[in-house]
Scaffold this motif. Structure first.
Motif: not given
Length: 400
Positions: A289-290, A311, A316-318, A320-322, A344-345
């Motif tokens: 994810i990086d 996640l 990993i936060p719900n 996360h911009s990626h 989530y996004n």
């Protein structure tokens, strides 16, 4: 199914919070019709015939398929949908869904419309992505000839250079406005030059953040390997890999062509193999994810559950911009709205364009809903359940 303790995709109260009962009843009627494969084929035939005969069927199309699956006939028409979705923290992916372009006039129109979408999206969290197809800017024939490695004529060389300049201009505009950009996948026999162009754009514009995203159709047997190879290339050359993961949209066409021309079928042998590769692709992207920013473009509940579980597993936060989820407008609100409610996004593909021009898109939505096992029945039963819940709730209130 992956165990999930914080999302319930059968929660229709959340799924249809944005719709009044009249809208739900109209959708209920539409999906009940799409339960009948023969009726969909017959209806498609008669709508096409009526349009050829200049019969007044556009008002009927506008009130049914078009209003269910499209945001409007132009960008301004979509503003109401954009605002409505944003009230529930769901983004809009504006999609100029005019298909079948074959001449310079249409290519130029699509180019200008895509630029307008990017410019409209600048600084707006309500529009997290823009999208376009390479075949909106160049012909299938040109791309197929490039993939076949046949020499291009001087005119074709000029056409391809014009395509490259237009793609670069769109990507540069997206980069300057900090707007993320999906480039859609297409048929396998034109996908190689598309992939090459997208890689070129990613290397140029994804150095600081993921701007350009390629699309991986995991119903193709080679796409998981392509994803892994593209990650290696991005890592070596120092840019972010943008990856929109979908299952695929051209299965019948792909298999028919492979059989007719006598080459190996590029499509997975069965749904189980496709699902396995899709979920494995999710796992690979989350692991890296990086470097990889992903959008899970799927209506498959199990894959959505799987990604949320990944996640949590990797802390990993719900939001996360990626990581983004995306579904088509007019479908799978039970997934989109429940994911958004959980933080989530999420974004919806919102197609738009003149009614007659977007008919191929609309017919494909109708045909998909009859051909995908359980898709129409799921939509139909969820709407039915919510209408029943509202009726029951209203009765209880009336007796209080």
């Amino acid at each position: 199914m992956t165990e999930n303790l914080h999302i319930n995709f059968t929660d229709t109260r959340i799924a249809f919070a944005s719709k009044n009962s009249n809208s739900l009843r109209k959708a209920y009627f539409l999906f009940s019709l799409m339960n009948w494969n023969g009726l969909v084929k017959l209806g498609t035939f008669f709508i096409q015939l009526a349009l050829k005969l200049n019969l007044p069927v556009k008002p009927f199309i506008r009130r049914t398929l078009f209003s269910q699956f499209c945001g409007g006939e132009n960008i301004e028409d979509c503003n109401k949908t954009i605002r409505l979705l944003s009230e529930y923290n769901i983004g809009t992916i504006l999609d100029y869904a005019v298909e079948g372009a074959s001449n310079e006039k249409h290519f130029l129109k699509t180019f200008n419309e895509t630029l307008a979408n990017v410019q409209k999206s600048a600084g707006l969290k309500e529009i997290p992505f823009c999208v376009f197809k390479i075949t909106g800017l160049a012909s299938h024939a040109l791309l197929a000839k490039i993939q076949s490695k046949k020499p291009l004529s001087p005119k074709e060389e000029e056409q391809f250079e014009k395509l490259r300049v237009r793609v670069d201009t769109i990507c540069q505009t997206a980069f300057e406005h900090k707007v993320r950009l999906f480039i859609d996948a297409e048929e396998t026999w034109i996908q190689v030059p598309i992939d090459n162009l997208v890689r070129e754009m990613m290397e140029k514009y994804n150095k600081n953040s993921p701007i350009v995203y390629n699309t991986y159709q995991l119903y193709c047997v080679n796409k998981l390997l392509d994803l892994k190879n593209d990650y290696k290339l991005a890592k070596e050359r120092g840019y972010f890999l943008g990856a929109k993961l979908v299952r695929g949209a051209y299965m019948e066409k792909e298999r028919e062509r492979a059989e007719r021309l006598g080459y190996p079928d590029p499509i997975q042998p069965n749904k189980t193999a496709c699902d396995l590769d899709y979920n494995t692709a999710l796992e690979f992207c989350v692991k890296h994810i990086d470097t990889i920013a992903i959008c899970a473009g799927t209506h498959n509940e199990n894959s959505c559950y799987h990604l949320t579980a990944l996640l949590r597993k990797h802390d990993i936060p719900n939001g996360h911009s990626h990581i983004h989820f995306a579904q088509l407008y007019g479908m799978s609100d039970n997934i989109s709205f429940n994911l958004s409610k959980a933080g989530y996004n999420v974004a919806k593909y919102v197609p738009y364009g003149p009614i007659k021009a977007v008919l191929p898109y609309l017919f494909r939505r109708a045909e998909e809903n009859t051909s995908i096992a359980g898709q129409t029945s799921r939509e139909f039963n969820l709407i039915k359940s919510e209408l029943k819940r509202r009726k029951s709730e209203k009765a209880v209130k009336a007796h209080q």
